[in-house]
Structure formats: structure tokens, C-alpha cells
Design a protein around this motif. Sequence first.
Motif, PDB file in Angstrom:
ATOM      1  N   ASP A   1       3.363  14.792   0.484  1.00 10.71           N
ATOM      2  CA  ASP A   1       2.785  14.027   1.589  1.00 10.71           C
ATOM      3  C   ASP A   1       1.622  14.761   2.230  1.00 10.71           C
ATOM      4  O   ASP A   1       0.629  14.132   2.605  1.00 10.71           O
TER       5      ASP A   1
ATOM      6  N   THR B   1      -1.320  14.246  -0.344  1.00  9.34           N
ATOM      7  CA  THR B   1      -1.808  12.885  -0.631  1.00  9.34           C
ATOM      8  C   THR B   1      -1.765  11.948   0.563  1.00  9.34           C
ATOM      9  O   THR B   1      -2.564  11.028   0.642  1.00  9.34           O
ATOM     10  N   GLY B   2      -0.815  12.140   1.472  1.00  8.73           N
ATOM     11  CA  GLY B   2      -0.669  11.218   2.595  1.00  8.73           C
ATOM     12  C   GLY B   2      -0.013   9.912   2.197  1.00  8.73           C
ATOM     13  O   GLY B   2      -0.077   8.926   2.930  1.00  8.73           O
ATOM     14  N   MET B   3       0.626   9.882   1.034  1.00  8.15           N
ATOM     15  CA  MET B   3       1.222   8.647   0.548  1.00  8.15           C
ATOM     16  C   MET B   3       2.425   8.206   1.368  1.00  8.15           C
ATOM     17  O   MET B   3       2.655   7.013   1.524  1.00  8.15           O
ATOM     18  N   LEU B   4       3.184   9.139   1.886  1.00 10.34           N
ATOM     19  CA  LEU B   4       4.391   8.764   2.631  1.00 10.34           C
ATOM     20  C   LEU B   4       4.065   8.371   4.062  1.00 10.34           C
ATOM     21  O   LEU B   4       4.609   7.394   4.576  1.00 10.34           O
ATOM     22  N   THR B   5       3.174   9.109   4.711  1.00  5.06           N
ATOM     23  CA  THR B   5       2.871   8.812   6.115  1.00  5.06           C
ATOM     24  C   THR B   5       1.868   7.684   6.268  1.00  5.06           C
ATOM     25  O   THR B   5       1.921   6.957   7.255  1.00  5.06           O
ATOM     26  N   ALA B   6       0.958   7.516   5.318  1.00  6.15           N
ATOM     27  CA  ALA B   6      -0.050   6.461   5.431  1.00  6.15           C
ATOM     28  C   ALA B   6       0.117   5.391   4.357  1.00  6.15           C
ATOM     29  O   ALA B   6      -0.041   4.211   4.633  1.00  6.15           O
ATOM     30  N   GLY B   7       0.439   5.796   3.158  1.00  6.75           N
ATOM     31  CA  GLY B   7       0.479   4.856   2.036  1.00  6.75           C
ATOM     32  C   GLY B   7       1.569   3.814   2.140  1.00  6.75           C
ATOM     33  O   GLY B   7       1.341   2.631   1.888  1.00  6.75           O
ATOM     34  N   ILE B   8       2.761   4.243   2.533  1.00  7.57           N
ATOM     35  CA  ILE B   8       3.870   3.284   2.624  1.00  7.57           C
ATOM     36  C   ILE B   8       3.631   2.249   3.733  1.00  7.57           C
ATOM     37  O   ILE B   8       3.757   1.047   3.482  1.00  7.57           O
TER      38      ILE B   8
ATOM     39  N   LEU C   1       0.791   1.258   4.965  1.00  8.33           N
ATOM     40  CA  LEU C   1      -0.324   0.410   4.530  1.00  8.33           C
ATOM     41  C   LEU C   1       0.109  -0.543   3.423  1.00  8.33           C
ATOM     42  O   LEU C   1      -0.315  -1.706   3.382  1.00  8.33           O
ATOM     43  N   GLY C   2       0.960  -0.066   2.521  1.00  7.45           N
ATOM     44  CA  GLY C   2       1.473  -0.933   1.449  1.00  7.45           C
ATOM     45  C   GLY C   2       2.309  -2.074   1.995  1.00  7.45           C
ATOM     46  O   GLY C   2       2.181  -3.227   1.563  1.00  7.45           O
TER      47      GLY C   2
ATOM     48  N   THR D   1       2.106  -3.317   5.038  1.00  8.47           N
ATOM     49  CA  THR D   1       1.178  -4.209   5.743  1.00  8.47           C
ATOM     50  C   THR D   1       0.416  -5.096   4.763  1.00  8.47           C
ATOM     51  O   THR D   1       0.263  -6.302   4.997  1.00  8.47           O
TER      52      THR D   1
END
Length: 117
Positions: free
Chosen positions: A38, A41-48, A50-51, A53
Amino acid sequence: SSDLSFLISMLGLKYDVFKRAHNFPLLRYWWRRALRFDQRTGMLTAGIPLGVTMFATIAVTTVILDRQFELRDLRARSISRREASLEEEHKAMREFLKGTEDEYEMKQIPDAYRIGR
């Protein structure tokens, strides 16, 4: 220092509450890997978020567009049905008027049937 230890014992935090979480090395390994992933990449804090939404937006937009097209189709069907019934009425009126062409004369309306006299 004695005040702090008194406060900690008053709150029931005499023992290390999180010590049991350190007993699972596999869980700790995967948790640290997830945190590292995270941070990179920021996938957990931002990606999930945003996905989620994006998915919700696409779903709602699809439903709205589907309803709009359905209403447009119903409107077009009712208009074409109305035009067909008007055409039938027009043909019937034309047939009726063809039968009255031979008897047609210009006559004055009797005073009893006139409006405004």
C-alpha cells in the motif's frame, strides 16, 4: 512515573494488550507485506475506494440510461399508436364525406340554431 502507572492500572491497561497479535508470525508477515504494498502503490487506501465509487457510478448510470431508453421507446410507441388511430379516423371521415358530396348544398343555418342571436 507513579502517576502514569496508576493511570494505566486504573484503565485496565496493566498488561500489553497487543502482545497476542505478535504471536502469529504468518499474519504479521502478510500484514507487513500489505502495508508495504500500500505504501508503494496506494492500491488499498486509494484504489479500493475509487474502484467501489467507479463501480457504483457505472451501475447507477446504466440503470438511469436503461430507464431513459425505455421511456423513449414507450413514448414513440404511444405516438405511433396515436398517429395510426388518427389516420383511421381520417380515412373514416373521408369515406363519410365522399358519400355526402352529392347531396351537398349551400343553405343558411336557421335562426333557431344560430349562436348570438
